[in-house]
Write a protein that holds these residues in place. Structure first.
Motif, PDB file in Angstrom:
ATOM      1  N   ARG A 149      57.582 -15.998 -19.994  1.00 14.75           N
ATOM      2  CA  ARG A 149      56.463 -15.190 -20.480  1.00 14.75           C
ATOM      3  C   ARG A 149      55.167 -15.996 -20.455  1.00 14.75           C
ATOM      4  NH1 ARG A 149      53.699 -14.879 -25.137  1.00 14.75           N
ATOM      5  NH2 ARG A 149      52.696 -12.903 -25.645  1.00 14.75           N
ATOM      6  N   VAL A 150      55.240 -17.267 -20.831  1.00 19.06           N
ATOM      7  CA  VAL A 150      54.045 -18.112 -20.841  1.00 19.06           C
ATOM      8  C   VAL A 150      53.437 -18.195 -19.453  1.00 19.06           C
ATOM      9  CG1 VAL A 150      53.206 -20.483 -21.133  1.00 19.06           C
ATOM     10  CG2 VAL A 150      54.734 -19.478 -22.835  1.00 19.06           C
ATOM     11  N   PHE A 151      54.261 -18.515 -18.458  1.00 14.25           N
ATOM     12  CA  PHE A 151      53.717 -18.707 -17.107  1.00 14.25           C
ATOM     13  C   PHE A 151      53.335 -17.387 -16.454  1.00 14.25           C
ATOM     14  CE2 PHE A 151      55.984 -22.834 -17.432  1.00 14.25           C
ATOM     15  CZ  PHE A 151      54.904 -23.652 -17.134  1.00 14.25           C
ATOM     16  N   TYR A 152      54.125 -16.339 -16.664  1.00  8.95           N
ATOM     17  CA  TYR A 152      53.803 -15.050 -16.041  1.00  8.95           C
ATOM     18  C   TYR A 152      52.535 -14.451 -16.652  1.00  8.95           C
ATOM     19  CZ  TYR A 152      54.489 -10.444 -13.958  1.00  8.95           C
ATOM     20  OH  TYR A 152      54.328  -9.289 -13.233  1.00  8.95           O
ATOM     21  N   THR A 153      52.462 -14.438 -17.993  1.00  9.23           N
ATOM     22  CA  THR A 153      51.297 -13.861 -18.659  1.00  9.23           C
ATOM     23  C   THR A 153      50.038 -14.650 -18.346  1.00  9.23           C
ATOM     24  OG1 THR A 153      52.713 -13.096 -20.466  1.00  9.23           O
ATOM     25  CG2 THR A 153      50.341 -13.142 -20.877  1.00  9.23           C
ATOM     26  N   SER A 154      50.118 -15.975 -18.379  1.00  7.13           N
ATOM     27  CA  SER A 154      48.936 -16.789 -18.081  1.00  7.13           C
ATOM     28  C   SER A 154      48.506 -16.616 -16.630  1.00  7.13           C
ATOM     29  CB  SER A 154      49.211 -18.260 -18.386  1.00  7.13           C
ATOM     30  OG  SER A 154      50.197 -18.797 -17.530  1.00  7.13           O
ATOM     31  N   ALA A 155      49.465 -16.401 -15.726  1.00  6.62           N
ATOM     32  CA  ALA A 155      49.113 -16.150 -14.326  1.00  6.62           C
ATOM     33  C   ALA A 155      48.348 -14.836 -14.192  1.00  6.62           C
ATOM     34  CB  ALA A 155      50.372 -16.127 -13.460  1.00  6.62           C
ATOM     35  N   LEU A 156      48.797 -13.804 -14.898  1.00  6.97           N
ATOM     36  CA  LEU A 156      48.080 -12.523 -14.880  1.00  6.97           C
ATOM     37  C   LEU A 156      46.645 -12.688 -15.367  1.00  6.97           C
ATOM     38  CD1 LEU A 156      50.631  -9.882 -16.239  1.00  6.97           C
ATOM     39  CD2 LEU A 156      49.521  -9.872 -14.009  1.00  6.97           C
ATOM     40  N   ILE A 157      46.479 -13.424 -16.463  1.00  6.06           N
ATOM     41  CA  ILE A 157      45.146 -13.624 -17.023  1.00  6.06           C
ATOM     42  C   ILE A 157      44.274 -14.434 -16.067  1.00  6.06           C
ATOM     43  CG2 ILE A 157      43.864 -14.658 -18.937  1.00  6.06           C
ATOM     44  CD1 ILE A 157      46.325 -14.120 -20.699  1.00  6.06           C
ATOM     45  N   SER A 158      44.867 -15.455 -15.432  1.00  4.65           N
ATOM     46  CA  SER A 158      44.079 -16.335 -14.565  1.00  4.65           C
ATOM     47  C   SER A 158      43.580 -15.617 -13.320  1.00  4.65           C
ATOM     48  CB  SER A 158      44.916 -17.555 -14.158  1.00  4.65           C
ATOM     49  OG  SER A 158      45.947 -17.191 -13.247  1.00  4.65           O
ATOM     50  N   ILE A 159      44.268 -14.555 -12.905  1.00  6.37           N
ATOM     51  CA  ILE A 159      43.802 -13.794 -11.742  1.00  6.37           C
ATOM     52  C   ILE A 159      42.409 -13.229 -11.999  1.00  6.37           C
ATOM     53  CG2 ILE A 159      44.235 -11.723 -10.350  1.00  6.37           C
ATOM     54  CD1 ILE A 159      47.226 -12.252 -10.755  1.00  6.37           C
ATOM     55  N   ARG A 160      42.149 -12.860 -13.262  1.00 14.72           N
ATOM     56  CA  ARG A 160      40.837 -12.307 -13.621  1.00 14.72           C
ATOM     57  C   ARG A 160      39.818 -13.386 -13.983  1.00 14.72           C
ATOM     58  NH1 ARG A 160      44.395  -9.083 -16.700  1.00 14.72           N
ATOM     59  NH2 ARG A 160      43.696 -10.133 -18.610  1.00 14.72           N
ATOM     60  N   SER A 161      40.302 -14.555 -14.429  1.00 16.16           N
ATOM     61  CA  SER A 161      39.368 -15.549 -14.964  1.00 16.16           C
ATOM     62  C   SER A 161      39.172 -16.768 -14.077  1.00 16.16           C
ATOM     63  CB  SER A 161      39.864 -16.027 -16.337  1.00 16.16           C
ATOM     64  OG  SER A 161      41.137 -16.642 -16.222  1.00 16.16           O
ATOM     65  N   CYS A 162      40.001 -16.932 -13.042  1.00 17.88           N
ATOM     66  CA  CYS A 162      39.936 -18.127 -12.196  1.00 17.88           C
ATOM     67  C   CYS A 162      39.871 -17.705 -10.736  1.00 17.88           C
ATOM     68  CB  CYS A 162      41.141 -19.025 -12.449  1.00 17.88           C
ATOM     69  SG  CYS A 162      41.231 -20.478 -11.381  1.00 17.88           S
ATOM     70  N   GLU A 163      38.826 -18.127 -10.033  1.00 15.05           N
ATOM     71  CA  GLU A 163      38.640 -17.739  -8.634  1.00 15.05           C
ATOM     72  C   GLU A 163      39.765 -18.264  -7.750  1.00 15.05           C
ATOM     73  OE1 GLU A 163      37.248 -15.897  -5.389  1.00 15.05           O
ATOM     74  OE2 GLU A 163      36.538 -15.645  -7.458  1.00 15.05           O
ATOM     75  N   ALA A 164      40.220 -19.499  -8.000  1.00 13.40           N
ATOM     76  CA  ALA A 164      41.291 -20.067  -7.180  1.00 13.40           C
ATOM     77  C   ALA A 164      42.580 -19.261  -7.333  1.00 13.40           C
ATOM     78  CB  ALA A 164      41.526 -21.526  -7.572  1.00 13.40           C
ATOM     79  N   SER A 165      42.904 -18.882  -8.559  1.00 15.68           N
ATOM     80  CA  SER A 165      44.099 -18.069  -8.790  1.00 15.68           C
ATOM     81  C   SER A 165      43.963 -16.699  -8.148  1.00 15.68           C
ATOM     82  CB  SER A 165      44.351 -17.924 -10.290  1.00 15.68           C
ATOM     83  OG  SER A 165      44.652 -19.160 -10.874  1.00 15.68           O
ATOM     84  N   HIS A 166      42.777 -16.129  -8.219  1.00 13.34           N
ATOM     85  CA  HIS A 166      42.542 -14.814  -7.619  1.00 13.34           C
ATOM     86  C   HIS A 166      42.726 -14.878  -6.102  1.00 13.34           C
ATOM     87  CE1 HIS A 166      40.888 -10.798  -7.141  1.00 13.34           C
ATOM     88  NE2 HIS A 166      40.085 -11.271  -6.192  1.00 13.34           N
ATOM     89  N   ARG A 167      42.221 -15.946  -5.472  1.00 15.48           N
ATOM     90  CA  ARG A 167      42.395 -16.093  -4.027  1.00 15.48           C
ATOM     91  C   ARG A 167      43.859 -16.246  -3.661  1.00 15.48           C
ATOM     92  NH1 ARG A 167      37.947 -19.700  -4.433  1.00 15.48           N
ATOM     93  NH2 ARG A 167      39.407 -21.451  -4.235  1.00 15.48           N
ATOM     94  N   PHE A 168      44.598 -17.029  -4.438  1.00 17.59           N
ATOM     95  CA  PHE A 168      46.027 -17.220  -4.171  1.00 17.59           C
ATOM     96  C   PHE A 168      46.767 -15.896  -4.288  1.00 17.59           C
ATOM     97  CE2 PHE A 168      50.385 -18.194  -5.257  1.00 17.59           C
ATOM     98  CZ  PHE A 168      50.699 -19.265  -4.434  1.00 17.59           C
ATOM     99  N   TYR A 169      46.491 -15.142  -5.344  1.00 17.07           N
ATOM    100  CA  TYR A 169      47.139 -13.843  -5.545  1.00 17.07           C
ATOM    101  C   TYR A 169      46.806 -12.887  -4.405  1.00 17.07           C
ATOM    102  CZ  TYR A 169      47.856  -9.157  -7.485  1.00 17.07           C
ATOM    103  OH  TYR A 169      48.214  -7.849  -7.680  1.00 17.07           O
ATOM    104  N   THR A 170      45.531 -12.846  -4.019  1.00 19.74           N
ATOM    105  CA  THR A 170      45.104 -11.945  -2.942  1.00 19.74           C
ATOM    106  C   THR A 170      45.791 -12.306  -1.633  1.00 19.74           C
ATOM    107  OG1 THR A 170      42.940 -11.683  -4.014  1.00 19.74           O
ATOM    108  CG2 THR A 170      43.106 -11.043  -1.706  1.00 19.74           C
TER     109      THR A 170
END
Length: 396
Positions: A331-352
């Motif tokens: 839950r920690v890693f999945y939830t934080s990953a969801l949040i980081s997609i909106r708050s971190c450009e690098a995470s958003h690029r990786f997800y995209t």
């Protein structure tokens, strides 16, 4: 090389211990009370057989806590084997019955033969306190969800239009239900009086809430059977949910304060998407000690974000979520990953990028969570904070 293996089948009031030698011969079998003096006596008797002993248990917390700490305080080597693994291994032993003695024998024998079992280590006081606090908050959250569901069910029986109109996850509608539960009561109050009543109780957007409630009241003029007693139940449930909201907020402050005092708090909270609550849950699950896992890959497996193959015959590349993993850590890693997609450009690029490769939303988030395990592992190992200008793949 150990000379004897002591397997302990954990129970609430009593444990059962079986000791085996290197050839699997049973040297001791005893049922002991879950009491310090009894456990110390058992420890002494086992060490009288041989001082080079390895202990194994099938429960790593809760009712096994006293035994675990007695053993660790006396510098005993202690291994953990999951109860599911014990249950499956039991099928390979003689007899179809199930007894505590047989389970303890299986635990000891598995510890004797296997080399992949997790070694239990003492947690620091900080991690234990965070575990107690986060578990308590989780219990309160479950209670709140249960009462909200019950509240929705009760409201739908006498006033379905209002149940559809209100979001009971917010405080305002709950406060409304502590005063008004039926269409007739809302119509008698009227818009102006209802708005004033809500504002006196510091409800935000009181005008909009009052308008929605009165619109629902105008849609129902039928008085339903049991409306009076059901309205009383709705009033009680709404107050209980509000009280639980207050308890959750209070314990949340305790968790944040205790988390901020940890030496790794700054490093962990520097990761995009991880705040005090998720950071506290991470420390509660791992104690912040990465040496326990040996590598980021093992931590990812423990967290359930590393897929495992299930290949057979001509079928290959068949990856699934592991059956055994720490759900709180996932839950920690999945939830934080969801949040980081909106708050971190690098995470958003990786997800995209993962979505463009054809992965579903859940798969892409899990892939990001897996990558973030590497990042957090490296940050804790090096004792440095996350730098947002570095891409996630480089930081890993």
């Amino acid at each position: 090389m150990p000379q004897i293996w002591a397997g302990v089948d954990i129970g609430k009031t009593h444990h059962h211990c079986v000791v085996l030698d290197a050839e699997g011969k049973r040297l001791l079998s005893r049922r002991v009370l879950n009491d310090e003096s009894e456990l110390l006596a058992l420890l002494g008797d086992v060490l009288d057989i041989d001082e080079d002993a390895v202990w194994a248990v099938d429960v790593a917390d809760g009712m096994a806590t006293l035994l675990i700490n007695v053993l660790l305080n006396h510098e005993q080597r202690l291994l953990y084997i999951a109860g599911l693994a014990v249950n499956r291994a039991s099928a390979g032993y003689r007899g179809t019955g199930k007894t505590d003695a047989k389970d303890a024998t299986v635990i000891a024998d598995q510890a004797r033969m296997r080399r992949d079992l997790t070694a239990l280590q003492p947690d620091d006081e900080h991690a234990i306190e965070l575990r107690v606090l986060t578990n308590r908050r989780a219990d309160l959250s479950v209670d709140r969800t249960r009462r909200i569901n019950r509240l929705r069910g009760q409201l739908a029986t006498i006033f379905p239009a209002l149940e559809r109109a209100l979001d009971l996850g917010n405080v305002g509608p709950l406060i409304l239900l502590t005063g008004y539960q039926t269409p007739a009561a809302l119509r008698r109050a009227g818009h102006k009086r209802l708005v004033t009543w809500l504002r006196n109780r510091h409800v935000r957007a009181a005008d909009d809430l009052a308008a929605a409630a009165l619109e629902a009241a105008e849609r129902q003029h039928t008085v339903l059977p049991g409306e009076k007693i059901t309205a009383q139940m709705i009033h009680t449930l709404a107050k209980e949910v509000l009280d639980l909201n207050g308890q959750i907020a209070e314990i949340g402050k305790l968790i944040e304060a205790r988390f901020r005092e940890h030496e790794l708090a700054e490093v962990i909270s520097s990761m995009p998407g991880i705040g005090p609550l998720l950071g506290a849950e991470f420390l509660a699950a791992t104690a912040g000690d990465m040496d326990r896992y040996g590598s980021a890959d093992r931590l990812a497996s423990f967290a359930g974000v590393a897929p495992v193959p299930r290949d057979s015959g001509n079928i290959s590349g068949n990856l699934h979520r592991p059956r055994r993993y720490h759900r709180g850590l996932q839950r920690v890693f999945y939830t934080s990953a969801l949040i980081s997609i909106r708050s971190c450009e690098a995470s958003h690029r990786f997800y995209t990028r993962k979505r463009a490769e054809g992965k579903r939303h859940t798969q892409a988030v899990l892939a990001l969570a897996r990558r973030r395990v590497n990042v957090l592992w490296a940050l804790i190992r090096d004792g440095r904070c996350f730098q947002r200008e570095l891409p996630v793949t480089v930081a890993a």
